[in-house]
Scaffold this motif. Structure first.
Motif, PDB file in Angstrom:
ATOM      1  N   GLU A 154     -11.316 -12.818  55.946  1.00  0.00           N
ATOM      2  CA  GLU A 154     -10.903 -13.022  54.548  1.00  0.00           C
ATOM      3  C   GLU A 154      -9.430 -12.701  54.358  1.00  0.00           C
ATOM      4  OE1 GLU A 154     -14.980 -12.102  52.041  1.00  0.00           O
ATOM      5  OE2 GLU A 154     -13.460 -10.552  52.233  1.00  0.00           O
ATOM      6  N   ARG A 155      -8.995 -11.577  54.917  1.00  0.00           N
ATOM      7  CA  ARG A 155      -7.589 -11.190  54.736  1.00  0.00           C
ATOM      8  C   ARG A 155      -6.670 -12.159  55.478  1.00  0.00           C
ATOM      9  NH1 ARG A 155      -3.876 -10.535  51.658  1.00  0.00           N
ATOM     10  NH2 ARG A 155      -2.246  -9.041  52.168  1.00  0.00           N
ATOM     11  N   ILE A 156      -7.063 -12.604  56.633  1.00  0.00           N
ATOM     12  CA  ILE A 156      -6.240 -13.578  57.368  1.00  0.00           C
ATOM     13  C   ILE A 156      -6.066 -14.853  56.549  1.00  0.00           C
ATOM     14  CG2 ILE A 156      -6.194 -15.130  59.376  1.00  0.00           C
ATOM     15  CD1 ILE A 156      -7.338 -12.773  60.997  1.00  0.00           C
ATOM     16  N   LEU A 157      -7.148 -15.322  55.916  1.00  0.00           N
ATOM     17  CA  LEU A 157      -7.030 -16.524  55.079  1.00  0.00           C
ATOM     18  C   LEU A 157      -6.134 -16.276  53.876  1.00  0.00           C
ATOM     19  CD1 LEU A 157     -10.654 -17.931  55.249  1.00  0.00           C
ATOM     20  CD2 LEU A 157      -8.585 -18.920  56.238  1.00  0.00           C
ATOM     21  N   GLU A 158      -6.204 -15.087  53.296  1.00  0.00           N
ATOM     22  CA  GLU A 158      -5.317 -14.752  52.178  1.00  0.00           C
ATOM     23  C   GLU A 158      -3.858 -14.772  52.625  1.00  0.00           C
ATOM     24  OE1 GLU A 158      -8.501 -11.796  49.897  1.00  0.00           O
ATOM     25  OE2 GLU A 158      -6.819 -10.932  51.013  1.00  0.00           O
ATOM     26  N   ILE A 159      -3.602 -14.205  53.780  1.00  0.00           N
ATOM     27  CA  ILE A 159      -2.233 -14.190  54.308  1.00  0.00           C
ATOM     28  C   ILE A 159      -1.775 -15.606  54.625  1.00  0.00           C
ATOM     29  CG2 ILE A 159      -0.799 -13.446  56.263  1.00  0.00           C
ATOM     30  CD1 ILE A 159      -2.551 -10.843  56.278  1.00  0.00           C
ATOM     31  N   TYR A 160      -2.648 -16.383  55.229  1.00  0.00           N
ATOM     32  CA  TYR A 160      -2.324 -17.787  55.530  1.00  0.00           C
ATOM     33  C   TYR A 160      -1.922 -18.525  54.251  1.00  0.00           C
ATOM     34  CZ  TYR A 160      -3.026 -22.711  56.572  1.00  0.00           C
ATOM     35  OH  TYR A 160      -2.852 -24.069  56.688  1.00  0.00           O
ATOM     36  N   ASN A 161      -2.705 -18.363  53.207  1.00  0.00           N
ATOM     37  CA  ASN A 161      -2.388 -19.031  51.941  1.00  0.00           C
ATOM     38  C   ASN A 161      -1.087 -18.511  51.341  1.00  0.00           C
ATOM     39  OD1 ASN A 161      -4.432 -20.978  51.705  1.00  0.00           O
ATOM     40  ND2 ASN A 161      -5.889 -19.404  51.096  1.00  0.00           N
ATOM     41  N   ALA A 162      -0.834 -17.223  51.486  1.00  0.00           N
ATOM     42  CA  ALA A 162       0.409 -16.646  50.971  1.00  0.00           C
ATOM     43  C   ALA A 162       1.630 -17.191  51.711  1.00  0.00           C
ATOM     44  CB  ALA A 162       0.361 -15.129  51.081  1.00  0.00           C
ATOM     45  N   LEU A 163       1.439 -17.584  52.952  1.00  0.00           N
ATOM     46  CA  LEU A 163       2.542 -18.110  53.766  1.00  0.00           C
ATOM     47  C   LEU A 163       2.824 -19.598  53.527  1.00  0.00           C
ATOM     48  CD1 LEU A 163       1.882 -16.254  57.107  1.00  0.00           C
ATOM     49  CD2 LEU A 163       3.988 -16.154  55.762  1.00  0.00           C
ATOM     50  N   ARG A 164       1.994 -20.238  52.748  1.00  0.00           N
ATOM     51  CA  ARG A 164       2.268 -21.645  52.443  1.00  0.00           C
ATOM     52  C   ARG A 164       3.506 -21.722  51.557  1.00  0.00           C
ATOM     53  NH1 ARG A 164      -2.978 -24.301  50.372  1.00  0.00           N
ATOM     54  NH2 ARG A 164      -1.741 -26.169  50.665  1.00  0.00           N
ATOM     55  N   PRO A 165       4.332 -22.747  51.722  1.00  0.00           N
ATOM     56  CA  PRO A 165       5.554 -22.851  50.912  1.00  0.00           C
ATOM     57  C   PRO A 165       5.268 -22.767  49.415  1.00  0.00           C
ATOM     58  CG  PRO A 165       5.558 -24.474  52.660  1.00  0.00           C
ATOM     59  CD  PRO A 165       4.195 -23.838  52.666  1.00  0.00           C
ATOM     60  N   ASN A 166       6.159 -22.052  48.731  1.00  0.00           N
ATOM     61  CA  ASN A 166       6.127 -21.906  47.272  1.00  0.00           C
ATOM     62  C   ASN A 166       4.930 -21.119  46.743  1.00  0.00           C
ATOM     63  OD1 ASN A 166       8.554 -23.556  46.914  1.00  0.00           O
ATOM     64  ND2 ASN A 166       7.230 -25.242  47.557  1.00  0.00           N
ATOM     65  N   ALA A 195       9.789 -15.110  55.574  1.00  0.00           N
ATOM     66  CA  ALA A 195      10.341 -14.788  54.255  1.00  0.00           C
ATOM     67  C   ALA A 195      11.830 -15.130  54.198  1.00  0.00           C
ATOM     68  CB  ALA A 195      10.110 -13.311  53.925  1.00  0.00           C
ATOM     69  N   ASP A 196      12.562 -14.796  55.247  1.00  0.00           N
ATOM     70  CA  ASP A 196      13.997 -15.104  55.289  1.00  0.00           C
ATOM     71  C   ASP A 196      14.247 -16.604  55.334  1.00  0.00           C
ATOM     72  OD1 ASP A 196      14.682 -12.405  55.237  1.00  0.00           O
ATOM     73  OD2 ASP A 196      14.922 -12.265  57.418  1.00  0.00           O
ATOM     74  N   ILE A 197      13.468 -17.308  56.136  1.00  0.00           N
ATOM     75  CA  ILE A 197      13.632 -18.765  56.248  1.00  0.00           C
ATOM     76  C   ILE A 197      13.258 -19.447  54.934  1.00  0.00           C
ATOM     77  CG2 ILE A 197      12.719 -20.840  57.378  1.00  0.00           C
ATOM     78  CD1 ILE A 197      12.590 -19.096  59.980  1.00  0.00           C
ATOM     79  N   TYR A 198      12.159 -19.012  54.332  1.00  0.00           N
ATOM     80  CA  TYR A 198      11.754 -19.590  53.032  1.00  0.00           C
ATOM     81  C   TYR A 198      12.839 -19.366  51.988  1.00  0.00           C
ATOM     82  CZ  TYR A 198       6.887 -20.534  54.406  1.00  0.00           C
ATOM     83  OH  TYR A 198       5.747 -21.037  54.980  1.00  0.00           O
ATOM     84  N   GLU A 199      13.458 -18.184  52.024  1.00  0.00           N
ATOM     85  CA  GLU A 199      14.526 -17.904  51.061  1.00  0.00           C
ATOM     86  C   GLU A 199      15.692 -18.873  51.265  1.00  0.00           C
ATOM     87  OE1 GLU A 199      16.487 -13.904  49.308  1.00  0.00           O
ATOM     88  OE2 GLU A 199      16.570 -14.087  51.512  1.00  0.00           O
ATOM     89  N   LYS A 200      16.099 -19.071  52.509  1.00  0.00           N
ATOM     90  CA  LYS A 200      17.212 -19.974  52.811  1.00  0.00           C
ATOM     91  C   LYS A 200      16.911 -21.412  52.444  1.00  0.00           C
ATOM     92  CE  LYS A 200      18.951 -17.120  56.573  1.00  0.00           C
ATOM     93  NZ  LYS A 200      18.881 -16.871  57.994  1.00  0.00           N
ATOM     94  N   ARG A 201      15.647 -21.800  52.586  1.00  0.00           N
ATOM     95  CA  ARG A 201      15.260 -23.206  52.348  1.00  0.00           C
ATOM     96  C   ARG A 201      14.712 -23.457  50.947  1.00  0.00           C
ATOM     97  NH1 ARG A 201      12.437 -24.692  58.158  1.00  0.00           N
ATOM     98  NH2 ARG A 201      14.316 -24.366  59.386  1.00  0.00           N
TER      99      ARG A 201
END
Length: 140
Positions: free
Chosen positions: A85-97, A128-134
């Protein structure tokens, strides 16, 4: 577990080094039989891969000249300690935007401090750094 892998002598591990392979509950490959499953001596948690086995596979990859694959096995070996469950939550959190930089950094801290998943924590910090730059962080 830092075993020196010799491809010719040790690989495939399931055939040549079965004694090295155990599930997180301590079951061996020989314990996992149809009879034991039917007798309910083997449960779902008994057939999950262990962190140690994933690290061994990483050693095999490195010995075969595949350091990138070894790093993938290292990440996977850390993730087996975390609930699905937590892995899926993290996966979803890592999706762009989907997340702010602060939320992603909090996930990285959780991975490192709660689960000891340093490789994955660094991966999330890098994301997080790459998402910020992009411009891929959530805009509130």
């Amino acid at each position: 577990m830092n075993k020196k892998i010799n491809i010719e002598l040790d690989y495939p591990l399931g055939e040549k080094r079965k004694e090295w392979l155990k599930t997180p509950t301590g079951k061996t490959l020989d314990d996992i039989t149809l009879e034991n499953v039917l007798d309910e001596n083997i449960k779902a948690q008994d057939i999950r891969i262990s962190s140690e086995t994933l690290n061994l596979q990483g050693e095999v990859a490195e010995t075969a000249g595949q350091p990138t694959i070894k790093r993938n096995f290292q990440r996977a070996s850390e993730l087996v300690k975390i609930s699905d469950e937590r892995i899926l939550e993290i996966y979803n959190a890592l999706r762009p935007n989907r997340s702010s930089k602060e939320e992603l950094l909090a996930i990285a801290d959780e991975l490192e401090n709660k689960y000891g998943a340093v490789v994955n924590a660094n991966f999330v910090r890098e994301a997080a750094d790459i998402y910020e730059k992009r411009g891929k962080l959530r805009k509130d």
